[in-house]
Design a protein around this motif. Structure first.
Motif, PDB file in Angstrom:
ATOM      1  N   SER A   1     -43.992  28.327  48.109  1.00  0.00           N
ATOM      2  CA  SER A   1     -42.595  28.195  47.689  1.00  0.00           C
ATOM      3  C   SER A   1     -42.534  27.618  46.273  1.00  0.00           C
ATOM      4  O   SER A   1     -43.378  26.819  45.880  1.00  0.00           O
ATOM      5  N   PRO A   2     -41.525  28.039  45.524  1.00  0.00           N
ATOM      6  CA  PRO A   2     -41.364  27.467  44.188  1.00  0.00           C
ATOM      7  C   PRO A   2     -40.918  26.021  44.317  1.00  0.00           C
ATOM      8  O   PRO A   2     -40.502  25.602  45.401  1.00  0.00           O
ATOM      9  N   LEU A   3     -41.000  25.270  43.229  1.00  0.00           N
ATOM     10  CA  LEU A   3     -40.538  23.876  43.292  1.00  0.00           C
ATOM     11  C   LEU A   3     -39.058  23.829  43.660  1.00  0.00           C
ATOM     12  O   LEU A   3     -38.642  23.109  44.560  1.00  0.00           O
ATOM     13  N   LEU A   4     -38.269  24.640  42.950  1.00  0.00           N
ATOM     14  CA  LEU A   4     -36.821  24.638  43.201  1.00  0.00           C
ATOM     15  C   LEU A   4     -36.347  26.068  43.415  1.00  0.00           C
ATOM     16  O   LEU A   4     -36.751  26.977  42.700  1.00  0.00           O
ATOM     17  N   GLU A   5     -35.516  26.238  44.403  1.00  0.00           N
ATOM     18  CA  GLU A   5     -34.933  27.558  44.610  1.00  0.00           C
ATOM     19  C   GLU A   5     -33.474  27.406  45.009  1.00  0.00           C
ATOM     20  O   GLU A   5     -33.142  26.613  45.897  1.00  0.00           O
ATOM     21  N   LEU A   6     -32.599  28.152  44.338  1.00  0.00           N
ATOM     22  CA  LEU A   6     -31.200  28.222  44.756  1.00  0.00           C
ATOM     23  C   LEU A   6     -30.982  29.582  45.386  1.00  0.00           C
ATOM     24  O   LEU A   6     -31.419  30.596  44.832  1.00  0.00           O
ATOM     25  N   ARG A   7     -30.322  29.577  46.549  1.00  0.00           N
ATOM     26  CA  ARG A   7     -30.064  30.838  47.229  1.00  0.00           C
ATOM     27  C   ARG A   7     -28.572  31.008  47.459  1.00  0.00           C
ATOM     28  O   ARG A   7     -27.980  30.239  48.210  1.00  0.00           O
ATOM     29  N   GLU A   8     -28.022  31.985  46.778  1.00  0.00           N
ATOM     30  CA  GLU A   8     -26.633  32.397  47.034  1.00  0.00           C
ATOM     31  C   GLU A   8     -25.663  31.225  47.062  1.00  0.00           C
ATOM     32  O   GLU A   8     -24.922  31.045  48.034  1.00  0.00           O
ATOM     33  N   ILE A   9     -25.707  30.424  46.000  1.00  0.00           N
ATOM     34  CA  ILE A   9     -24.829  29.248  45.955  1.00  0.00           C
ATOM     35  C   ILE A   9     -23.403  29.649  45.546  1.00  0.00           C
ATOM     36  O   ILE A   9     -23.206  30.344  44.548  1.00  0.00           O
ATOM     37  N   HIS A  10     -22.461  29.198  46.354  1.00  0.00           N
ATOM     38  CA  HIS A  10     -21.040  29.387  46.048  1.00  0.00           C
ATOM     39  C   HIS A  10     -20.373  28.036  45.943  1.00  0.00           C
ATOM     40  O   HIS A  10     -20.596  27.160  46.785  1.00  0.00           O
ATOM     41  N   LYS A  11     -19.547  27.872  44.907  1.00  0.00           N
ATOM     42  CA  LYS A  11     -18.795  26.627  44.776  1.00  0.00           C
ATOM     43  C   LYS A  11     -17.444  26.900  44.116  1.00  0.00           C
ATOM     44  O   LYS A  11     -17.383  27.482  43.029  1.00  0.00           O
ATOM     45  N   THR A  12     -16.400  26.502  44.790  1.00  0.00           N
ATOM     46  CA  THR A  12     -15.049  26.692  44.268  1.00  0.00           C
ATOM     47  C   THR A  12     -14.378  25.339  44.143  1.00  0.00           C
ATOM     48  O   THR A  12     -14.558  24.471  44.999  1.00  0.00           O
ATOM     49  N   PHE A  13     -13.650  25.140  43.070  1.00  0.00           N
ATOM     50  CA  PHE A  13     -12.841  23.918  42.934  1.00  0.00           C
ATOM     51  C   PHE A  13     -11.373  24.279  43.060  1.00  0.00           C
ATOM     52  O   PHE A  13     -10.935  25.281  42.509  1.00  0.00           O
ATOM     53  N   ARG A  14     -10.662  23.435  43.771  1.00  0.00           N
ATOM     54  CA  ARG A  14      -9.204  23.616  43.813  1.00  0.00           C
ATOM     55  C   ARG A  14      -8.575  22.477  43.053  1.00  0.00           C
ATOM     56  O   ARG A  14      -8.822  21.321  43.350  1.00  0.00           O
ATOM     57  N   SER A  15      -7.784  22.819  42.060  1.00  0.00           N
ATOM     58  CA  SER A  15      -7.116  21.751  41.308  1.00  0.00           C
ATOM     59  C   SER A  15      -5.609  21.912  41.489  1.00  0.00           C
ATOM     60  O   SER A  15      -5.142  22.805  42.186  1.00  0.00           O
ATOM     61  N   GLY A  16      -4.872  21.066  40.835  1.00  0.00           N
ATOM     62  CA  GLY A  16      -3.418  21.094  41.001  1.00  0.00           C
ATOM     63  C   GLY A  16      -3.032  20.223  42.180  1.00  0.00           C
ATOM     64  O   GLY A  16      -3.840  19.436  42.665  1.00  0.00           O
ATOM     65  N   GLY A  17      -1.801  20.339  42.644  1.00  0.00           N
ATOM     66  CA  GLY A  17      -1.370  19.491  43.760  1.00  0.00           C
ATOM     67  C   GLY A  17       0.121  19.410  43.773  1.00  0.00           C
ATOM     68  O   GLY A  17       0.804  20.417  43.558  1.00  0.00           O
ATOM     69  N   LEU A  18       0.606  18.194  43.963  1.00  0.00           N
ATOM     70  CA  LEU A  18       2.027  17.990  44.176  1.00  0.00           C
ATOM     71  C   LEU A  18       2.875  18.544  43.030  1.00  0.00           C
ATOM     72  O   LEU A  18       3.857  19.228  43.241  1.00  0.00           O
ATOM     73  N   PHE A  19       2.476  18.230  41.796  1.00  0.00           N
ATOM     74  CA  PHE A  19       3.332  18.597  40.664  1.00  0.00           C
ATOM     75  C   PHE A  19       2.791  19.751  39.829  1.00  0.00           C
ATOM     76  O   PHE A  19       3.516  20.321  39.026  1.00  0.00           O
ATOM     77  N   ALA A  20       1.525  20.051  39.996  1.00  0.00           N
ATOM     78  CA  ALA A  20       0.957  21.166  39.228  1.00  0.00           C
ATOM     79  C   ALA A  20       0.681  22.322  40.189  1.00  0.00           C
ATOM     80  O   ALA A  20       0.392  22.095  41.359  1.00  0.00           O
ATOM     81  N   PRO A  21       0.823  23.546  39.688  1.00  0.00           N
ATOM     82  CA  PRO A  21       0.529  24.679  40.574  1.00  0.00           C
ATOM     83  C   PRO A  21      -0.950  24.669  40.985  1.00  0.00           C
ATOM     84  O   PRO A  21      -1.818  24.324  40.176  1.00  0.00           O
ATOM     85  N   ALA A  22      -1.216  25.020  42.224  1.00  0.00           N
ATOM     86  CA  ALA A  22      -2.603  25.026  42.704  1.00  0.00           C
ATOM     87  C   ALA A  22      -3.382  26.123  41.983  1.00  0.00           C
ATOM     88  O   ALA A  22      -2.854  27.192  41.711  1.00  0.00           O
ATOM     89  N   ARG A  23      -4.617  25.802  41.664  1.00  0.00           N
ATOM     90  CA  ARG A  23      -5.446  26.738  40.917  1.00  0.00           C
ATOM     91  C   ARG A  23      -6.835  26.716  41.528  1.00  0.00           C
ATOM     92  O   ARG A  23      -7.321  25.654  41.914  1.00  0.00           O
ATOM     93  N   THR A  24      -7.433  27.853  41.623  1.00  0.00           N
ATOM     94  CA  THR A  24      -8.788  27.884  42.166  1.00  0.00           C
ATOM     95  C   THR A  24      -9.739  28.310  41.069  1.00  0.00           C
ATOM     96  O   THR A  24      -9.487  29.299  40.381  1.00  0.00           O
ATOM     97  N   VAL A  25     -10.792  27.518  40.900  1.00  0.00           N
ATOM     98  CA  VAL A  25     -11.795  27.878  39.903  1.00  0.00           C
ATOM     99  C   VAL A  25     -13.100  28.175  40.624  1.00  0.00           C
ATOM    100  O   VAL A  25     -13.577  27.344  41.406  1.00  0.00           O
TER     101      VAL A  25
END
Ligand SMILES: Nc1ncnc2c1ncn2[C@@H]1O[C@H](COP(=O)(O)OP(=O)(O)OP(=O)(O)O)[C@@H](O)[C@H]1O
Ligand SMILES: [Mg+2]
Length: 277
Positions: free
Chosen positions: A10-34
Protein backbone atom coordinates in the motif's frame (compact mmCIF):
# COMPACT_ATOMS: atom_id res chain seq x y z
CA UNK A 1 10.71 -7.22 -7.19
CA UNK A 2 7.02 -7.90 -6.67
CA UNK A 3 6.02 -11.51 -7.35
CA UNK A 4 3.25 -12.03 -9.86
CA UNK A 5 -0.04 -12.27 -7.99
CA UNK A 6 1.43 -10.80 -4.79
CA UNK A 7 -0.59 -7.91 -3.37
CA UNK A 8 0.72 -4.46 -4.24
CA UNK A 9 2.26 -2.80 -1.18
CA UNK A 10 0.00 0.00 0.00
CA UNK A 11 1.15 3.55 -0.62
CA UNK A 12 1.88 5.74 2.39
CA UNK A 13 -1.21 7.85 1.75
CA UNK A 14 -4.22 7.12 -0.37
CA UNK A 15 -7.42 9.09 -0.84
CA UNK A 16 -10.35 7.20 -2.29
CA UNK A 17 -13.35 8.98 -3.72
CA UNK A 18 -13.40 11.78 -1.17
CA UNK A 19 -16.50 13.97 -1.16
CA UNK A 20 -16.89 17.07 0.97
CA UNK A 21 -19.59 19.70 0.82
CA UNK A 22 -19.92 22.82 2.94
CA UNK A 23 -23.22 24.47 3.64
CA UNK A 24 -23.02 28.13 4.48
CA UNK A 25 -25.62 30.79 5.07
CA UNK A 26 -28.38 30.45 7.65
CA UNK A 27 -30.93 32.63 9.28
CA UNK A 28 -30.17 35.85 7.43
CA UNK A 29 -28.13 34.74 4.45
CA UNK A 30 -29.41 32.48 1.69
CA UNK A 31 -28.19 28.90 2.09
CA UNK A 32 -25.37 28.01 -0.24
CA UNK A 33 -23.70 24.72 -0.92
CA UNK A 34 -20.05 24.57 -1.84
CA UNK A 35 -18.59 21.38 -3.19
CA UNK A 36 -15.00 21.41 -1.92
CA UNK A 37 -14.14 17.85 -2.98
CA UNK A 38 -15.93 15.71 -5.49
CA UNK A 39 -14.64 12.17 -5.81
CA UNK A 40 -10.98 13.01 -5.21
CA UNK A 41 -8.63 10.04 -5.33
CA UNK A 42 -4.86 9.93 -5.31
CA UNK A 43 -1.86 8.05 -3.92
CA UNK A 44 1.33 9.33 -2.40
CA UNK A 45 4.29 6.97 -2.11
CA UNK A 46 6.93 7.10 0.62
CA UNK A 47 9.88 9.37 -0.08
CA UNK A 48 8.11 11.18 -2.91
CA UNK A 49 6.38 14.53 -3.25
CA UNK A 50 2.98 15.18 -4.74
CA UNK A 51 1.82 18.72 -5.49
CA UNK A 52 -1.83 19.68 -5.31
CA UNK A 53 -2.17 22.61 -7.67
CA UNK A 54 -5.23 24.70 -8.38
CA UNK A 55 -6.74 28.14 -8.16
CA UNK A 56 -8.19 29.71 -5.05
CA UNK A 57 -11.15 27.75 -3.71
CA UNK A 58 -10.33 24.61 -5.67
CA UNK A 59 -10.33 22.55 -2.46
CA UNK A 60 -6.62 22.11 -1.75
CA UNK A 61 -6.64 23.12 1.92
CA UNK A 62 -9.84 21.19 2.53
CA UNK A 63 -8.07 18.03 1.42
CA UNK A 64 -5.18 18.85 3.78
CA UNK A 65 -7.62 19.37 6.66
CA UNK A 66 -9.33 16.07 5.88
CA UNK A 67 -6.02 14.23 5.89
CA UNK A 68 -5.12 15.87 9.20
CA UNK A 69 -8.55 14.80 10.50
CA UNK A 70 -9.50 18.39 11.28
CA UNK A 71 -12.49 17.98 8.99
CA UNK A 72 -14.75 15.04 8.27
CA UNK A 73 -15.44 13.80 4.76
CA UNK A 74 -19.03 13.23 3.66
CA UNK A 75 -17.92 10.10 1.83
CA UNK A 76 -14.71 8.34 0.88
CA UNK A 77 -11.62 7.06 2.58
CA UNK A 78 -8.26 8.40 3.68
CA UNK A 79 -5.81 5.55 4.11
CA UNK A 80 -2.42 5.79 5.78
CA UNK A 81 -0.40 2.64 5.18
CA UNK A 82 -3.62 1.01 4.05
CA UNK A 83 -5.54 1.85 7.23
CA UNK A 84 -8.61 4.03 7.15
CA UNK A 85 -7.84 7.03 9.34
CA UNK A 86 -11.31 8.53 9.32
CA UNK A 87 -12.86 5.78 11.46
CA UNK A 88 -13.28 6.34 15.18
CA UNK A 89 -10.23 5.38 17.14
CA UNK A 90 -9.45 4.76 20.79
CA UNK A 91 -7.99 7.52 22.92
CA UNK A 92 -4.32 8.14 22.32
CA UNK A 93 -4.55 7.19 18.66
CA UNK A 94 -4.71 10.83 17.77
CA UNK A 95 -1.28 11.60 19.21
CA UNK A 96 0.09 8.61 17.35
CA UNK A 97 -1.45 9.87 14.13
CA UNK A 98 0.03 13.31 14.69
CA UNK A 99 3.43 11.75 15.04
CA UNK A 100 3.09 10.40 11.51
CA UNK A 101 1.43 13.31 9.70
CA UNK A 102 2.65 16.85 10.24
CA UNK A 103 1.81 20.19 8.71
CA UNK A 104 3.64 23.37 7.80
CA UNK A 105 1.46 26.41 7.23
CA UNK A 106 1.65 29.38 4.93
CA UNK A 107 2.24 32.17 7.42
CA UNK A 108 5.58 31.89 9.22
CA UNK A 109 4.78 35.05 11.19
CA UNK A 110 1.57 33.70 12.69
CA UNK A 111 2.83 30.19 13.38
CA UNK A 112 5.28 31.04 16.18
CA UNK A 113 4.34 32.56 19.52
CA UNK A 114 6.34 35.81 19.88
CA UNK A 115 6.61 35.33 23.66
CA UNK A 116 8.66 32.14 23.46
CA UNK A 117 12.15 31.37 22.31
CA UNK A 118 12.14 29.39 19.07
CA UNK A 119 13.37 26.32 20.97
CA UNK A 120 10.10 26.22 22.89
CA UNK A 121 7.71 24.75 20.29
CA UNK A 122 10.36 22.22 19.26
CA UNK A 123 10.96 21.17 22.88
CA UNK A 124 7.24 20.81 23.45
CA UNK A 125 6.83 18.57 20.41
CA UNK A 126 9.79 16.40 21.47
CA UNK A 127 8.53 15.99 25.04
CA UNK A 128 4.88 15.47 24.15
CA UNK A 129 5.74 12.71 21.72
CA UNK A 130 8.31 11.12 24.00
CA UNK A 131 11.15 11.74 21.56
CA UNK A 132 13.42 13.38 24.13
CA UNK A 133 13.68 13.61 27.88
CA UNK A 134 14.81 16.56 29.98
CA UNK A 135 18.44 15.45 29.74
CA UNK A 136 18.77 15.15 25.96
CA UNK A 137 16.31 17.90 25.09
CA UNK A 138 18.83 20.58 24.18
CA UNK A 139 21.05 18.42 21.98
CA UNK A 140 17.96 17.17 20.14
CA UNK A 141 16.74 20.74 19.54
CA UNK A 142 20.18 21.79 18.29
CA UNK A 143 20.29 18.79 15.98
CA UNK A 144 16.89 19.69 14.51
CA UNK A 145 17.95 23.31 13.98
CA UNK A 146 21.01 22.07 12.11
CA UNK A 147 18.85 19.75 10.01
CA UNK A 148 16.79 22.71 8.81
CA UNK A 149 19.89 24.82 8.14
CA UNK A 150 19.70 27.21 11.11
CA UNK A 151 23.39 27.31 11.87
CA UNK A 152 25.22 27.86 14.08
CA UNK A 153 22.33 26.26 15.98
CA UNK A 154 23.72 27.50 19.32
CA UNK A 155 23.17 31.05 18.12
CA UNK A 156 19.60 30.51 16.99
CA UNK A 157 18.28 28.34 19.78
CA UNK A 158 17.62 31.08 22.34
CA UNK A 159 16.37 33.72 19.92
CA UNK A 160 12.82 34.95 19.80
CA UNK A 161 10.83 34.86 16.55
CA UNK A 162 11.12 38.63 16.01
CA UNK A 163 14.87 38.18 15.54
CA UNK A 164 14.30 35.83 12.59
CA UNK A 165 13.41 36.43 8.96
CA UNK A 166 10.33 34.84 7.38
CA UNK A 167 12.45 32.14 5.77
CA UNK A 168 14.17 31.35 9.07
CA UNK A 169 10.82 31.14 10.84
CA UNK A 170 9.57 28.73 8.23
CA UNK A 171 12.66 26.63 8.95
CA UNK A 172 11.70 26.60 12.64
CA UNK A 173 8.18 25.46 11.67
CA UNK A 174 9.74 22.64 9.64
CA UNK A 175 12.01 21.70 12.58
CA UNK A 176 8.97 21.54 14.86
CA UNK A 177 7.20 19.27 12.37
CA UNK A 178 10.28 17.03 12.06
CA UNK A 179 10.63 16.78 15.85
CA UNK A 180 7.94 14.10 16.04
CA UNK A 181 9.52 11.99 13.28
CA UNK A 182 6.71 12.12 10.72
CA UNK A 183 6.38 10.00 7.57
CA UNK A 184 4.30 12.64 5.83
CA UNK A 185 4.64 16.40 5.75
CA UNK A 186 1.81 18.50 4.39
CA UNK A 187 3.00 21.94 3.35
CA UNK A 188 0.20 24.38 2.49
CA UNK A 189 1.68 27.23 0.43
CA UNK A 190 4.89 27.11 2.50
CA UNK A 191 6.70 29.71 0.42
CA UNK A 192 3.99 32.04 -0.83
CA UNK A 193 4.53 34.63 1.91
CA UNK A 194 8.28 34.59 1.56
CA UNK A 195 10.54 36.77 -0.48
CA UNK A 196 11.01 35.37 -3.93
CA UNK A 197 14.76 35.13 -3.30
CA UNK A 198 14.36 32.71 -0.38
CA UNK A 199 11.51 30.60 -1.73
CA UNK A 200 13.93 28.36 -3.53
CA UNK A 201 16.00 27.71 -0.41
CA UNK A 202 12.94 26.44 1.46
CA UNK A 203 11.99 24.23 -1.47
CA UNK A 204 15.57 22.97 -1.51
CA UNK A 205 15.33 22.08 2.17
CA UNK A 206 12.11 20.14 1.57
CA UNK A 207 13.69 18.36 -1.40
CA UNK A 208 16.65 17.38 0.78
CA UNK A 209 14.37 16.01 3.52
CA UNK A 210 12.53 13.96 0.93
CA UNK A 211 15.72 12.60 -0.58
CA UNK A 212 17.72 12.01 2.56
CA UNK A 213 15.06 11.05 5.09
CA UNK A 214 12.50 9.44 2.83
CA UNK A 215 9.92 11.98 3.94
CA UNK A 216 6.76 12.03 1.83
CA UNK A 217 5.59 15.55 1.02
CA UNK A 218 2.20 16.81 0.00
CA UNK A 219 2.83 20.28 -1.37
CA UNK A 220 -0.14 22.59 -1.77
CA UNK A 221 0.48 25.49 -4.07
CA UNK A 222 -0.87 27.87 -6.68
CA UNK A 223 2.53 27.90 -8.22
CA UNK A 224 3.27 25.33 -10.90
CA UNK A 225 6.93 26.35 -10.94
CA UNK A 226 7.38 25.36 -7.26
CA UNK A 227 5.37 22.21 -7.90
CA UNK A 228 7.63 21.25 -10.73
CA UNK A 229 10.74 21.97 -8.73
CA UNK A 230 9.84 19.83 -5.71
CA UNK A 231 7.20 17.36 -6.73
CA UNK A 232 7.54 14.05 -8.53
CA UNK A 233 3.87 14.17 -9.47
CA UNK A 234 1.35 16.97 -9.86
CA UNK A 235 -2.39 16.74 -9.38
CA UNK A 236 -4.43 19.62 -10.77
CA UNK A 237 -7.67 20.51 -8.98
CA UNK A 238 -10.50 22.71 -10.13
CA UNK A 239 -13.63 23.26 -8.07
CA UNK A 240 -13.11 20.16 -6.00
CA UNK A 241 -12.44 17.85 -8.91
CA UNK A 242 -9.24 16.27 -10.15
CA UNK A 243 -8.64 17.74 -13.57
CA UNK A 244 -5.52 15.77 -14.38
CA UNK A 245 -2.62 14.02 -12.70
CA UNK A 246 0.76 12.93 -13.91
CA UNK A 247 4.50 13.24 -13.49
CA UNK A 248 5.53 16.85 -13.00
CA UNK A 249 7.28 16.80 -16.33
CA UNK A 250 4.23 15.57 -18.22
CA UNK A 251 1.87 18.04 -16.59
CA UNK A 252 4.16 20.99 -17.33
CA UNK A 253 5.49 19.94 -20.73
CA UNK A 254 2.34 18.47 -22.22
CA UNK A 255 -0.76 19.33 -20.23
CA UNK A 256 -3.87 17.70 -21.62
CA UNK A 257 -6.61 19.64 -19.90
CA UNK A 258 -7.58 23.22 -20.88
CA UNK A 259 -7.65 24.23 -17.20
CA UNK A 260 -4.03 23.14 -16.73
CA UNK A 261 -3.07 24.95 -19.93
CA UNK A 262 -4.78 28.08 -18.62
CA UNK A 263 -2.87 27.82 -15.32
CA UNK A 264 0.39 27.47 -17.22
CA UNK A 265 -0.46 30.35 -19.52
CA UNK A 266 -1.17 32.62 -16.55
CA UNK A 267 2.26 31.84 -15.11
CA UNK A 268 3.98 32.46 -18.44
CA UNK A 269 2.18 35.80 -18.70
CA UNK A 270 3.14 36.74 -15.14
CA UNK A 271 6.76 35.76 -15.73
CA UNK A 272 6.78 37.82 -18.91
CA UNK A 273 5.34 40.81 -17.07
CA UNK A 274 7.84 40.63 -14.20
CA UNK A 275 10.78 40.09 -16.52
CA UNK A 276 9.70 43.02 -18.62
CA UNK A 277 9.35 45.37 -15.67
N1 LIG B 1 -15.38 25.78 6.86
C1 LIG B 1 -15.90 26.11 5.70
N2 LIG B 1 -17.19 26.54 5.59
C2 LIG B 1 -17.74 26.87 4.40
N3 LIG B 1 -17.08 26.80 3.24
C3 LIG B 1 -15.79 26.39 3.26
C4 LIG B 1 -15.14 26.04 4.49
N4 LIG B 1 -13.86 25.66 4.20
C5 LIG B 1 -13.73 25.79 2.87
N5 LIG B 1 -14.89 26.22 2.31
C6 LIG B 1 -15.13 26.45 0.86
O1 LIG B 1 -14.68 25.30 0.17
C7 LIG B 1 -14.02 25.66 -1.07
C8 LIG B 1 -12.61 25.11 -1.06
O2 LIG B 1 -11.85 25.84 -0.10
P1 LIG B 1 -10.32 25.56 0.18
O3 LIG B 1 -9.92 26.44 1.31
O4 LIG B 1 -10.12 24.10 0.33
O5 LIG B 1 -9.66 26.06 -1.18
P2 LIG B 1 -8.12 26.26 -1.54
O6 LIG B 1 -7.89 25.55 -2.83
O7 LIG B 1 -7.26 25.90 -0.39
O8 LIG B 1 -8.06 27.84 -1.82
P3 LIG B 1 -6.84 28.88 -1.56
O9 LIG B 1 -5.88 28.63 -2.68
O10 LIG B 1 -7.50 30.20 -1.66
O11 LIG B 1 -6.26 28.61 -0.22
C9 LIG B 1 -14.09 27.19 -1.13
O12 LIG B 1 -15.20 27.55 -1.92
C10 LIG B 1 -14.29 27.59 0.31
O13 LIG B 1 -15.02 28.81 0.38
MG1 LIG C 1 -5.89 26.98 0.81
Amino acid sequence: MTLPGAPMPSPLLELREIHKTFRSGGLFAPARTVVAAEGVSFRLERGTALALVGGSGSGKSTLARLILRLERADRGQVLLDGEDVLVREPRGASLRYRSRVQMVFQDPFASLNPVHRIAHPIERALLRHGRAGRSDLRPRVLELLRTVGLEPAEEFVDRHPHALSGGQRQRVAIARALAVGPDLLIADEPTSMLDISIRMSILNLLAELKRERGLAILLITHDLASARYLADRILVLNQGRVVEEGTSETIIESPRHPYTRALLASIAQFDGATMGS
